[in-house]
Each structure stands twice: as C-alpha cells, then as structure tokens.
Design a protein around this motif. Structure first.
Motif, short mmCIF file in Angstrom:
data_model
loop_
_atom_site.label_atom_id
_atom_site.label_comp_id
_atom_site.label_asym_id
_atom_site.label_seq_id
_atom_site.Cartn_x
_atom_site.Cartn_y
_atom_site.Cartn_z
N PHE A 71 38.31 43.68 48.18
CA PHE A 71 39.43 44.06 49.04
C PHE A 71 40.79 43.94 48.36
N ILE A 72 41.01 42.86 47.59
CA ILE A 72 42.31 42.72 46.93
C ILE A 72 42.27 43.07 45.45
N GLY A 73 41.11 43.48 44.95
CA GLY A 73 41.01 43.97 43.59
C GLY A 73 40.83 42.93 42.50
N ARG A 74 40.74 41.66 42.86
CA ARG A 74 40.67 40.60 41.86
C ARG A 74 39.26 40.07 41.62
N GLY A 75 38.27 40.70 42.19
CA GLY A 75 36.90 40.26 41.99
C GLY A 75 36.58 39.00 42.77
N ASP A 76 35.54 38.28 42.30
CA ASP A 76 35.10 37.08 43.01
C ASP A 76 35.68 35.78 42.45
N GLY A 77 36.49 35.87 41.40
CA GLY A 77 37.14 34.69 40.83
C GLY A 77 36.26 33.82 39.96
N LYS A 78 35.02 34.24 39.69
CA LYS A 78 34.08 33.42 38.92
C LYS A 78 34.21 33.59 37.41
N CYS A 79 34.96 34.58 36.97
CA CYS A 79 35.17 34.77 35.52
C CYS A 79 36.59 35.28 35.28
N PRO A 80 37.58 34.46 35.59
CA PRO A 80 38.96 34.91 35.45
C PRO A 80 39.38 35.21 34.00
N ASP A 81 38.58 34.76 33.04
CA ASP A 81 38.90 35.00 31.63
C ASP A 81 38.27 36.28 31.08
N PHE A 82 37.57 37.04 31.90
CA PHE A 82 36.88 38.22 31.39
C PHE A 82 37.82 39.18 30.67
N ASN A 83 38.92 39.54 31.28
CA ASN A 83 39.83 40.52 30.67
C ASN A 83 40.41 40.05 29.35
N SER A 84 40.59 38.75 29.18
CA SER A 84 41.16 38.25 27.93
C SER A 84 40.10 37.88 26.90
N LYS A 85 38.87 37.63 27.31
CA LYS A 85 37.82 37.17 26.40
C LYS A 85 36.77 38.22 26.04
N ALA A 86 36.62 39.25 26.84
CA ALA A 86 35.62 40.28 26.55
C ALA A 86 36.09 41.12 25.36
N THR A 87 35.17 41.40 24.45
CA THR A 87 35.50 42.16 23.24
C THR A 87 34.51 43.30 23.03
N ASN A 88 34.87 44.18 22.13
CA ASN A 88 34.02 45.29 21.71
C ASN A 88 33.50 46.16 22.85
N PRO A 89 34.39 46.71 23.67
CA PRO A 89 33.92 47.57 24.75
C PRO A 89 33.22 48.82 24.20
N LYS A 90 32.10 49.16 24.81
CA LYS A 90 31.35 50.36 24.43
C LYS A 90 30.90 51.05 25.70
N PRO A 91 31.54 52.16 26.07
CA PRO A 91 31.10 52.88 27.27
C PRO A 91 29.67 53.39 27.05
N VAL A 92 28.79 53.08 27.99
CA VAL A 92 27.41 53.54 27.88
C VAL A 92 27.04 54.54 28.97
N CYS A 93 27.76 54.53 30.06
CA CYS A 93 27.56 55.52 31.14
C CYS A 93 28.91 55.78 31.77
N MET A 94 29.14 57.02 32.14
CA MET A 94 30.38 57.33 32.82
C MET A 94 30.25 58.56 33.69
N ASP A 95 31.16 58.67 34.66
CA ASP A 95 31.20 59.85 35.52
C ASP A 95 31.49 61.08 34.68
N ASN A 96 30.80 62.15 34.98
CA ASN A 96 31.08 63.45 34.36
C ASN A 96 31.21 64.47 35.47
N PRO A 97 32.45 64.80 35.89
CA PRO A 97 32.59 65.83 36.93
C PRO A 97 32.09 67.16 36.41
N LYS A 98 31.36 67.87 37.26
CA LYS A 98 30.86 69.21 36.87
C LYS A 98 31.27 70.20 37.91
#
Length: 98
Positions: A71-98
């Motif tokens: 509802f407020i966009g901040r998730g469940d608060g259980k991993c507040p460091d995700f945005n600063s600690k997650a590395t090497n993003p690799k998109p594996v699936c994504m929307d493809n409008p057709k």
C-alpha cells in the motif's frame, strides 16, 4: 494490446519459472530480475499490479522478503538493505507489450 512475458530460462530455477507458467496473463509478474544479495543468488519478482508486494525469493523459491510494493510502496520492512546491498542485476523475465 496483449502482453507476453519473455524469459531467459537457462540457469533459472524451475520453481522460479513456475511463477510465470500456468498463470493467467493478468496475474503474471511484471518482471523477474536476478541479483546477488547476502551471498546468494536471489530473484526479485515484480507483482502484476498495484498495492501488491514485490517479493524476493532464494533459488529454492523460499520467500526472503518484500523489498518494495504494498500500500505505501516500502515492502514488508524485512530487508531494508536490499536496494543498497543487492548487486549484479540481471533481468531474466520482463513484460513485452505486443
């Protein structure tokens, strides 16, 4: 306009692939991105719609947390460091409008 999901399946755990397969189109994730987080490979799955959590799963499809969404966009608060600690993003699936 129809939506399809494009996925790179090589190396993606079967349980993550099942998060997409067999789902009605309106319930399919908006995208899946693989990251390194807390010394493991994880999968961030964007929910198909508003006010829903965007969950982070390990390679066994066990829920780690919801770094964003809800509802407020901040998730469940259980991993507040995700945005600063997650590395090497690799998109594996994504929307493809057709």
């Amino acid at each position: 306009m129809a939506l399809t999901i494009s996925c790179e399946k090589d190396g993606i755990p079967t349980c993550i692939q099942r998060k997409i397969q067999g789902q009605p189109l309106h319930m399919r994730p908006g995208g899946i991105t693989q990251y390194n987080y807390r010394n493991q490979t994880v999968y961030f799955i964007v929910s198909p719609c508003c006010d829903m959590f965007n969950y982070l799963y390990d390679s066994r499809c066990e829920t780690i947390c919801a770094p964003s969404g809800g509802f407020i966009g901040r998730g469940d608060g259980k991993c507040p460091d995700f945005n600063s600690k997650a590395t090497n993003p690799k998109p594996v699936c994504m929307d493809n409008p057709k």
